[in-house]
Design a protein around this motif. Sequence first.
Motif, PDB file in Angstrom:
ATOM      1  N   TYR A 290       0.662-114.077   4.895  1.00  0.00           N
ATOM      2  CA  TYR A 290      -0.061-114.366   3.662  1.00  0.00           C
ATOM      3  C   TYR A 290       0.828-114.092   2.442  1.00  0.00           C
ATOM      4  CZ  TYR A 290      -3.041-113.400  -0.342  1.00  0.00           C
ATOM      5  OH  TYR A 290      -3.567-113.370  -1.611  1.00  0.00           O
ATOM      6  N   LEU A 291       1.486-112.923   2.425  1.00  0.00           N
ATOM      7  CA  LEU A 291       2.370-112.590   1.315  1.00  0.00           C
ATOM      8  C   LEU A 291       3.534-113.565   1.222  1.00  0.00           C
ATOM      9  CD1 LEU A 291       2.510-108.709   1.763  1.00  0.00           C
ATOM     10  CD2 LEU A 291       1.303-109.946  -0.041  1.00  0.00           C
ATOM     11  N   GLN A 292       4.087-113.930   2.360  1.00  0.00           N
ATOM     12  CA  GLN A 292       5.181-114.888   2.398  1.00  0.00           C
ATOM     13  C   GLN A 292       4.761-116.195   1.726  1.00  0.00           C
ATOM     14  OE1 GLN A 292       6.243-116.238   6.323  1.00  0.00           O
ATOM     15  NE2 GLN A 292       8.237-117.018   5.697  1.00  0.00           N
ATOM     16  N   TYR A 293       3.518-116.615   1.983  1.00  0.00           N
ATOM     17  CA  TYR A 293       3.052-117.872   1.413  1.00  0.00           C
ATOM     18  C   TYR A 293       2.813-117.785  -0.090  1.00  0.00           C
ATOM     19  CZ  TYR A 293       0.158-121.717   0.026  1.00  0.00           C
ATOM     20  OH  TYR A 293      -0.336-122.782  -0.664  1.00  0.00           O
ATOM     21  N   ILE A 294       2.048-116.798  -0.555  1.00  0.00           N
ATOM     22  CA  ILE A 294       1.700-116.784  -1.980  1.00  0.00           C
ATOM     23  C   ILE A 294       2.918-116.527  -2.867  1.00  0.00           C
ATOM     24  CG2 ILE A 294      -0.673-116.061  -1.508  1.00  0.00           C
ATOM     25  CD1 ILE A 294       0.110-113.301  -2.703  1.00  0.00           C
ATOM     26  N   LEU A 295       3.947-115.868  -2.330  1.00  0.00           N
ATOM     27  CA  LEU A 295       5.137-115.569  -3.123  1.00  0.00           C
ATOM     28  C   LEU A 295       6.239-116.605  -2.940  1.00  0.00           C
ATOM     29  CD1 LEU A 295       5.340-111.701  -2.614  1.00  0.00           C
ATOM     30  CD2 LEU A 295       4.320-112.967  -4.521  1.00  0.00           C
ATOM     31  N   GLY A 296       6.099-117.471  -1.922  1.00  0.00           N
ATOM     32  CA  GLY A 296       7.101-118.495  -1.688  1.00  0.00           C
ATOM     33  C   GLY A 296       8.384-117.966  -1.079  1.00  0.00           C
ATOM     34  N   VAL A 297       8.283-116.879  -0.325  1.00  0.00           N
ATOM     35  CA  VAL A 297       9.461-116.263   0.301  1.00  0.00           C
ATOM     36  C   VAL A 297       9.805-117.001   1.584  1.00  0.00           C
ATOM     37  CG1 VAL A 297      10.373-114.142   1.330  1.00  0.00           C
ATOM     38  CG2 VAL A 297       8.941-114.024  -0.709  1.00  0.00           C
ATOM     39  N   ASP A 298      11.083-117.303   1.778  1.00  0.00           N
ATOM     40  CA  ASP A 298      11.502-118.087   2.937  1.00  0.00           C
ATOM     41  C   ASP A 298      11.518-117.275   4.224  1.00  0.00           C
ATOM     42  OD1 ASP A 298      12.651-120.464   4.219  1.00  0.00           O
ATOM     43  OD2 ASP A 298      14.500-119.299   4.314  1.00  0.00           O
ATOM     44  N   ASN A 299      11.934-116.020   4.134  1.00  0.00           N
ATOM     45  CA  ASN A 299      12.087-115.184   5.327  1.00  0.00           C
ATOM     46  C   ASN A 299      10.994-114.121   5.341  1.00  0.00           C
ATOM     47  OD1 ASN A 299      12.961-113.396   7.385  1.00  0.00           O
ATOM     48  ND2 ASN A 299      15.095-113.995   7.051  1.00  0.00           N
ATOM     49  N   ILE A 300      10.170-114.113   6.380  1.00  0.00           N
ATOM     50  CA  ILE A 300       9.046-113.173   6.452  1.00  0.00           C
ATOM     51  C   ILE A 300       9.509-111.723   6.465  1.00  0.00           C
ATOM     52  CG2 ILE A 300       8.900-113.060   8.985  1.00  0.00           C
ATOM     53  CD1 ILE A 300       5.816-113.227   8.618  1.00  0.00           C
ATOM     54  N   LYS A 301      10.740-111.476   6.868  1.00  0.00           N
ATOM     55  CA  LYS A 301      11.257-110.103   6.910  1.00  0.00           C
ATOM     56  C   LYS A 301      11.508-109.537   5.510  1.00  0.00           C
ATOM     57  CE  LYS A 301      13.259-110.820  11.481  1.00  0.00           C
ATOM     58  NZ  LYS A 301      12.661-112.149  11.681  1.00  0.00           N
ATOM     59  N   ASP A 302      11.412-110.411   4.481  1.00  0.00           N
ATOM     60  CA  ASP A 302      11.580-109.948   3.107  1.00  0.00           C
ATOM     61  C   ASP A 302      10.270-109.510   2.463  1.00  0.00           C
ATOM     62  OD1 ASP A 302      14.368-110.262   2.913  1.00  0.00           O
ATOM     63  OD2 ASP A 302      14.147-112.404   2.558  1.00  0.00           O
ATOM     64  N   VAL A 303       9.169-109.521   3.211  1.00  0.00           N
ATOM     65  CA  VAL A 303       7.894-109.055   2.644  1.00  0.00           C
ATOM     66  C   VAL A 303       7.384-107.802   3.353  1.00  0.00           C
ATOM     67  CG1 VAL A 303       7.230-111.341   1.839  1.00  0.00           C
ATOM     68  CG2 VAL A 303       6.482-110.591   4.102  1.00  0.00           C
ATOM     69  N   ILE A 304       8.250-107.149   4.128  1.00  0.00           N
ATOM     70  CA  ILE A 304       7.881-105.896   4.781  1.00  0.00           C
ATOM     71  C   ILE A 304       8.665-104.753   4.142  1.00  0.00           C
ATOM     72  CG2 ILE A 304       7.232-106.963   6.964  1.00  0.00           C
ATOM     73  CD1 ILE A 304       9.921-106.179   8.100  1.00  0.00           C
ATOM     74  N   PRO A 305       8.107-103.538   4.130  1.00  0.00           N
ATOM     75  CA  PRO A 305       8.814-102.412   3.495  1.00  0.00           C
ATOM     76  C   PRO A 305      10.151-102.089   4.145  1.00  0.00           C
ATOM     77  CG  PRO A 305       6.491-101.888   3.793  1.00  0.00           C
ATOM     78  CD  PRO A 305       6.740-103.169   4.540  1.00  0.00           C
ATOM     79  N   PHE A 306      10.197-102.128   5.479  1.00  0.00           N
ATOM     80  CA  PHE A 306      11.418-101.769   6.190  1.00  0.00           C
ATOM     81  C   PHE A 306      11.793-102.897   7.149  1.00  0.00           C
ATOM     82  CE2 PHE A 306       9.300 -97.759   5.170  1.00  0.00           C
ATOM     83  CZ  PHE A 306      10.314 -97.113   4.479  1.00  0.00           C
ATOM     84  N   PRO A 307      12.839-103.651   6.862  1.00  0.00           N
ATOM     85  CA  PRO A 307      13.206-104.776   7.734  1.00  0.00           C
ATOM     86  C   PRO A 307      13.815-104.291   9.027  1.00  0.00           C
ATOM     87  CG  PRO A 307      14.876-104.473   6.062  1.00  0.00           C
ATOM     88  CD  PRO A 307      13.769-103.497   5.744  1.00  0.00           C
ATOM     89  N   ARG A 308      13.566-105.039  10.108  1.00  0.00           N
ATOM     90  CA  ARG A 308      14.156-104.729  11.412  1.00  0.00           C
ATOM     91  C   ARG A 308      14.835-105.990  11.924  1.00  0.00           C
ATOM     92  NH1 ARG A 308       9.600-101.830  10.752  1.00  0.00           N
ATOM     93  NH2 ARG A 308       9.609 -99.642  11.373  1.00  0.00           N
ATOM     94  N   PHE A 309      16.108-106.125  11.622  1.00  0.00           N
ATOM     95  CA  PHE A 309      16.834-107.340  11.984  1.00  0.00           C
ATOM     96  C   PHE A 309      17.574-107.181  13.316  1.00  0.00           C
ATOM     97  CE2 PHE A 309      16.014-108.035   7.612  1.00  0.00           C
ATOM     98  CZ  PHE A 309      15.754-109.387   7.546  1.00  0.00           C
ATOM     99  N   SER A 310      17.704-105.976  13.747  1.00  0.00           N
ATOM    100  CA  SER A 310      18.341-105.743  15.041  1.00  0.00           C
ATOM    101  C   SER A 310      17.874-104.394  15.533  1.00  0.00           C
ATOM    102  CB  SER A 310      19.869-105.770  14.919  1.00  0.00           C
ATOM    103  OG  SER A 310      20.319-104.653  14.170  1.00  0.00           O
ATOM    104  N   HIS A 311      18.133-104.121  16.783  1.00  0.00           N
ATOM    105  CA  HIS A 311      17.692-102.838  17.341  1.00  0.00           C
ATOM    106  C   HIS A 311      18.403-101.660  16.677  1.00  0.00           C
ATOM    107  CE1 HIS A 311      15.461-105.029  20.297  1.00  0.00           C
ATOM    108  NE2 HIS A 311      16.535-105.638  20.732  1.00  0.00           N
ATOM    109  N   SER A 312      19.559-101.904  16.056  1.00  0.00           N
ATOM    110  CA  SER A 312      20.288-100.828  15.386  1.00  0.00           C
ATOM    111  C   SER A 312      19.805-100.618  13.953  1.00  0.00           C
ATOM    112  CB  SER A 312      21.781-101.154  15.371  1.00  0.00           C
ATOM    113  OG  SER A 312      22.022-102.359  14.649  1.00  0.00           O
ATOM    114  N   CYS A 313      18.837-101.446  13.511  1.00  0.00           N
ATOM    115  CA  CYS A 313      18.379-101.390  12.129  1.00  0.00           C
ATOM    116  C   CYS A 313      17.113-100.553  11.969  1.00  0.00           C
ATOM    117  CB  CYS A 313      18.087-102.806  11.621  1.00  0.00           C
ATOM    118  SG  CYS A 313      18.790-103.131   9.998  1.00  0.00           S
ATOM    119  N   LEU A 314      16.633 -99.975  13.059  1.00  0.00           N
ATOM    120  CA  LEU A 314      15.421 -99.153  12.965  1.00  0.00           C
ATOM    121  C   LEU A 314      15.723 -97.851  12.249  1.00  0.00           C
ATOM    122  CD1 LEU A 314      14.074 -99.617  16.589  1.00  0.00           C
ATOM    123  CD2 LEU A 314      13.066-100.552  14.533  1.00  0.00           C
TER     124      LEU A 314
END
Length: 475
Positions: free
Chosen positions: A450-474
């Motif tokens: 929902y946030l991704q849509y109303i803000l027009g953000v391309d990557n859903i990982k940019d609307v979360i407080p802490f991104p997890r792009f890999s297992h080493s990113c936790l």
Amino acid sequence: MLGARTQGGWRALRRCASLPRAVRLRVREALGAREAADAVRVQGWVRSVRSQKEVLFLHINDGSSLEHLQVVANPSLENRVLTFGSAVEVQGKLVKSPHRKQNMELQAETIRVVGPCDIWSFPLKMKERHPLEYVRQFPHLRCRNNTLGSLLRIRSEATAAIHSFFQDNGYVHIHTPIITSNDCEGAGELFQIEASSEVRESAEKTHFFNVPAFLTVSGQLHLEVMAGAFTHVFTFGPTFRAENSQSRRHLAEFYMVEAELSFTESLQDIMQVMEDLFKTVTSTVLSRCPHDVELFHKYVAPAQKDRLEQILKNKFVTISYSEAVEILKQASQTFTFKPEWGCDLQTEHEKYLVKHCGEIPVFVINYPYDLKPFYMRDNEDGPQHTVAAVDLLVPGIGELCGGSLREERLPFLESRLQRLGLTDAYQWYLDLRKFGSVPHGGFGMGFERYLQYILGVDNIKDVIPFPRFSHSCLL
């Protein structure tokens, strides 16, 4: 105006000259003040430092506002640790600002550096507009970036608006379990819970809960339990999917808004709540976070503001799954996945359907029986057998919400669970149909989508407080 949450409120400011200690204000409160004040204390982080021969300028922010508070000070207050990124406490007089872009400014009498910042190793630089791709590398620091700060304030307001919507409409908030033995979606994409090796050894290879346990993928089945005692219930909490995907659309951990309505036999009732929820929350966010939303609509998705305003004015479109398949078959566009009746709609199909319907959100209803989970109500139609299910599709994203009427008829539910070999696992679910069962239905909405849509953000990982792009990113 100053927020009501400030202890003592504005009345305290009027007495501040006689107080032994300055009144503490948030940056947002200071910027919105209507009167000058002689003794004010503001705490935050330095966003810029500019030293001139006769005056020192600081901009500080404490996360309460996108706009910074300008601090004007004597150059004698400058010191070597007063740098960009440092944490400070400033005490002085709040006065009207001579600049048109800012209502108030703080004339500093004392500046105390609470926590210095090593600007040479600090990855965020003063006056640089860092792209989202860059700040993703620093999940522990990216909240200090203006864009992510705005996102988190919007996320907070949207959360409050969702709770207000349901409470204002008589729903009871239910805290559903995070650890469960149920696979609500039936897709098998579950994170299984296991105890540490020491506990497993002492338990002699038995399950910690005596049965396999998983992180929840949905609170729906637990909400259905509560819908047997409360006519309107909702939950809003974390859910998990073990999809090992690094795409722009998928998250392993995300928040879901879910609701159940008892005594309803109409899919239209469910759809109306979905539409009302979307429009009410979006209108609230636009009105309460105008500057934060404007940042996204100016720099991230320039045309999104006009699209949202248009959507809020229009009634959502409704088409059947069968109609959707025919539209796709007649399309001049070539799809990667060929549209056929009985096959699930892919994201490319969903986006096309929304475009075909005038870039207005679209409800697709009555999906094939074999595509959907066991709990969805049989429409008893033929020869193309369907269930009373609905998906809400939005421009540029595809599916935002999914829901259905639930199968309240015991014989139908028993028959389907038996065919799927799930009777023993869901005996408790069958019990719900034996003791005061009523027609009911519900839906779920992915909060991050929902946030991704109303803000027009391309990557859903940019609307979360802490991104997890890999297992080493936790963290």
